[in-house]
Design an enzyme around this catalytic site. Structure first.
Site, PDB file in Angstrom:
ATOM      1  N   CYS A 180      -0.569   2.590 -13.579  1.00  0.00           N
ATOM      2  CA  CYS A 180      -0.148   2.440 -12.176  1.00  0.00           C
ATOM      3  C   CYS A 180      -0.379   3.739 -11.381  1.00  0.00           C
ATOM      4  CB  CYS A 180       1.373   2.098 -12.235  1.00  0.00           C
ATOM      5  SG  CYS A 180       1.816   1.835 -10.196  1.00  0.00           S
ATOM      6  N   ASP A 190      -1.063   0.738   0.974  1.00  0.00           N
ATOM      7  CA  ASP A 190      -0.496   1.244  -0.285  1.00  0.00           C
ATOM      8  C   ASP A 190      -1.814   1.815  -1.346  1.00  0.00           C
ATOM      9  OD1 ASP A 190       0.965   1.257  -2.676  1.00  0.00           O
ATOM     10  OD2 ASP A 190       1.050  -1.071  -3.087  1.00  0.00           O
ATOM     11  N   ASN A 191      -1.719   2.689  -2.494  1.00  0.00           N
ATOM     12  CA  ASN A 191      -2.479   3.153  -3.278  1.00  0.00           C
ATOM     13  C   ASN A 191      -3.429   4.019  -2.491  1.00  0.00           C
ATOM     14  OD1 ASN A 191      -1.785   1.687  -5.576  1.00  0.00           O
ATOM     15  ND2 ASN A 191      -2.680  -0.171  -4.847  1.00  0.00           N
TER      16      ASN A 191
END
Lengths: 474, 474
Positions: free
Chosen positions: A124, A256-257
């Site tokens: 993750c 996100d990310n």
């Protein structure tokens, strides 16, 4: 397609036996009431959605391959429910800028394409985020250092699938969309088409994990798995593969990310749509990282009747197919370093006979030079040296000669945290007690919270300890 | 094969006009008495062999593309002499583990294979080594920060050449050997066959640089050029391409271009053949690096009648096809950072019409996602801020989210030096004077030598300055 031949050829690791789990009481009142889970997993976002990592020691103890029981999970919402009899009929599309777009079932994918199997470490992007949150609260929940797991994945090469669908001129990206409906739409993201077509990148459309049908938390019945990249690109419960000329405009792809530049505060980030959309800040390849698993946090070592050395050990990984080429340990806060042993269990698969079949897929790794998996390091340290040291820190270097930084690169989403992993040593009577940086989720403990509570500045270049000669700051 | 079509399509940089040079007096008594050179180049290893970098400002001033005049040179010995009429008849082999090994001439290569052109930044693994040598003498001569240059290279894809020769099963490496006979044999090295066959890696067998026949110092008439990797793998005066099952056993492959672990001293390294041969320490992909070009070393800025800001500027690069995704500047020694502007001139070539031909080769870049070239950064800094700062430091981050380290990773060969580039500011009367870390070769100057001479410990984490509150050490 048969199973592997002689047992004698199996010199590579096979998955540990996984458990038979039940639906846990706490999940009964959630939309995930159909999902059986291992009670050891540590919940990072309350009860639901299900975002978990295993206890770091348990993860390490499972070895190179992680069972479905302990594999970390990142779910944005409810887990789509797919019954066993529905698996083979699961429909998905390969669409967009293609000469031959196709709607197909998982049965088609299994029957009409070559099946491959190889080990892949998923990580993750938030792994080790708790450390960033202690320095300054980020927009993300608190992963410890166990947001990483490795499994044998079986499926079809995405490049194979796309080659048959024939991308059109001008196609540059491949978007993925899952079946998980969320507040901002279905979860989706994209990668470059070039990567998808590159066998060295090994991007897979997978339907088995460790030889079993995918667990619901891991995408049952079908998902993308991208070696060397952050888990956030490996879309689960896959429904659509869309070839495009531009990156995904899915909300989760943009917001996100990403690693925004460090000077952007959470408040400022709310008004910077162009910054969010700048693909240079999107995370694809993992950065190089490592952690110490043993000694565990709060582990105690007797000085009176123990052995003369302690074997420090843990994991390391790099991204984009790179190999961790060395791991170094310091007992004097970076003045001098010692080389740890490294083992690369992944390389054992490379020695398998050509055309070896495992879990119904060809073990497609012998020809490949890239590294898709974590490795393990260890070092025997004399107790006498541990008694004289304040802490034990580690750093990995990858084969592009980039080394983990001493200092944290804090950013709004708190992702890709990879400074030297520091374990503090406390001598207490006749024992040594070891203290990790943090504990996952809201679990208290770790030297970072302690130092901060004492008024230390964690970003002063000395882990919040007093700079030598500095005035008392507390 | 024709030249490019309309001038209107030429939105990408073309090479600056190169000079007509003469054989320099100092070369007359050396084996290189046939080689015409630019007198501005700074010699790093006495008069011969010829190892040079340009003055950093001159390099920057040429812009994205570097002329043959100023392109850095790394020669291990005498330059092979090849007369113009001999060029097309130059023979070389494609041999080893191949179904169809071949001996061919440069004429064959030009007539029988597709010609490609694209820009490639070459970097010596020793770039910025002088900084390591000031900390502790390494086994290597003192490059400044100008061991980097960019040119348009024309030639044939190595993968194309090898595909026609059909590698056999078990082939894993490609060795290259030049015509330069040295004390330990002909110069030679190897890369992975997998990379050679990968179009994304762009490895080329080149016979033109900036549209001209190769200059003798750059491999006349034929050389390898490997984007994203250290210059030491791009063998010049190419005579042999050898496909093998193991890495090159050439002396220069083993005892050059490696980053041994930092704790190995020059003395200890003499007795560690297995360490030298460990391929994990061999350098292939470049690491991420950057430098400030303006202000130049010793440049003075008037405070009395100048403008209100100064535009800091320089270069940055990453390896293995990665892009520099951000460059950050600090005026308070790393406490806070500001984002610089970055320009990527390489991207202008991507906009050229498909099948554009330049210098007789197809401009083979539009489809490719990888970055093969340096980029430039700049930032306007108010003079008032410069007056309040001790120094200006920069760090680049690449798209795998690895950032240049604060601290130097010293190693025996002094290669891949890439800590934050630090320019010190001195306020002297009504001027600011800027001081770079070092000057190339034996040229004195720079804050590193000054600080060291004053008794500072350059590795104390504060650039040898006193740690805040530290006792006087001098």
């Amino acid at each position: 397609v048969g199973e592997p031949g002689t047992e004698g050829s199996r010199l590579y690791p096979l998955p540990p036996t996984s458990r038979r789990n039940k639906v846990l009481t706490q999940d009964l009142k959630t939309p995930d009431s159909h999902v059986e889970r291992d009670p050891r997993l540590i919940r990072l976002t309350g009860i639901h959605p299900f975002n978990v990592e295993p206890p770091l020691s348990d993860l390490y103890d499972e070895g190179f391959l992680t069972t479905k029981d302990l594999h970390y999970v990142r779910n944005h919402g409810p887990v789509p429910r797919v019954k066993d009899f529905e698996i083979l009929g699961w429909e998905f599309t390969v669409e967009g800028m293609l000469e031959k777009p196709v709607k197909m079932t998982l049965r088609n994918l299994i029957e009409d394409y070559e099946q491959l199997t190889y080990p892949i470490t998923l990580v993750c992007a938030g792994n080790r985020r708790k450390e960033q949150n202690v320095v300054r609260k980020s927009k993300g929940f608190s992963w410890g250092a166990a947001g990483v797991s490795t499994a044998l994945w079986t499926g079809v090469s995405l490049g194979d699938l796309l080659a048959r669908a024939v991308p059109k001129r001008g196609a540059r990206y491949v978007c993925f969309e899952g079946a998980d409906k969320l507040p901002n739409g279905y979860y989706g993201t994209s990668v470059k088409l070039n990567w998808a077509m590159d066998p060295n990148r090994g991007i897979m459309v997978a339907h088995k994990m460790n030889g079993e049908v995918l667990h619901p938390d891991h995408g049952k019945p079908l998902r993308i798995v991208i070696p060397g990249q952050i888990g956030g690109r490996s879309v689960k419960w896959l429904k659509r593969i869309i070839v495009t000329s531009a990156p995904s405009d899915n909300w989760y792809h943009i917001y996100d990310n990403r690693v925004l530049p460090t000077m952007i505060s959470p408040e400022a980030s709310a008004n910077l749509p162009d910054t969010w959309k700048d693909e240079r800040y999107a995370i694809y390849d993992l950065n190089t990282n490592s952690a110490t698993c043993y000694p565990a946090h709060d582990e105690k070592l007797s000085l009176s009747n123990g052995p003369e050395t302690y074997k420090f050990r843990g994991y390391a990984y790099a991204g984009g197919g790179k190999r961790v080429s060395r791991l170094e340990v310091t007992l004097d806060q970076g003045k001098t370093w010692t080389l740890a042993n490294i083992t690369y269990p992944e390389d054992q698969y490379r020695l398998a006979p050509e055309n070896e079949v495992l879990f119904g897929g060809r073990l497609d790794i012998t020809w490949r030079e890239a590294c898709f998996c974590w490795c393990f390091w260890d070092m025997d340290i004399p107790i006498s040296q541990l008694r004289g040291a304040k802490d034990v820190m580690i750093r990995a270097m990858d084969d592009s000669m980039m080394v983990q930084p001493k200092e944290m690169y804090w950013s709004v989403l708190g992702m890709m945290n990879n400074p030297w992993y520091r374990v503090v040593i406390h001598e207490e009577g006749s024992t040594l007690r070891f203290e990790h940086p943090t504990q996952p989720a809201l679990i208290p403990g770790g030297w970072m919270e302690r130092v901060k509570a004492q008024g230390g500045n964690l970003m002063n270049g000395f882990w919040g300890e007093k700079v030598p000669g500095e005035e008392e700051t507390v």
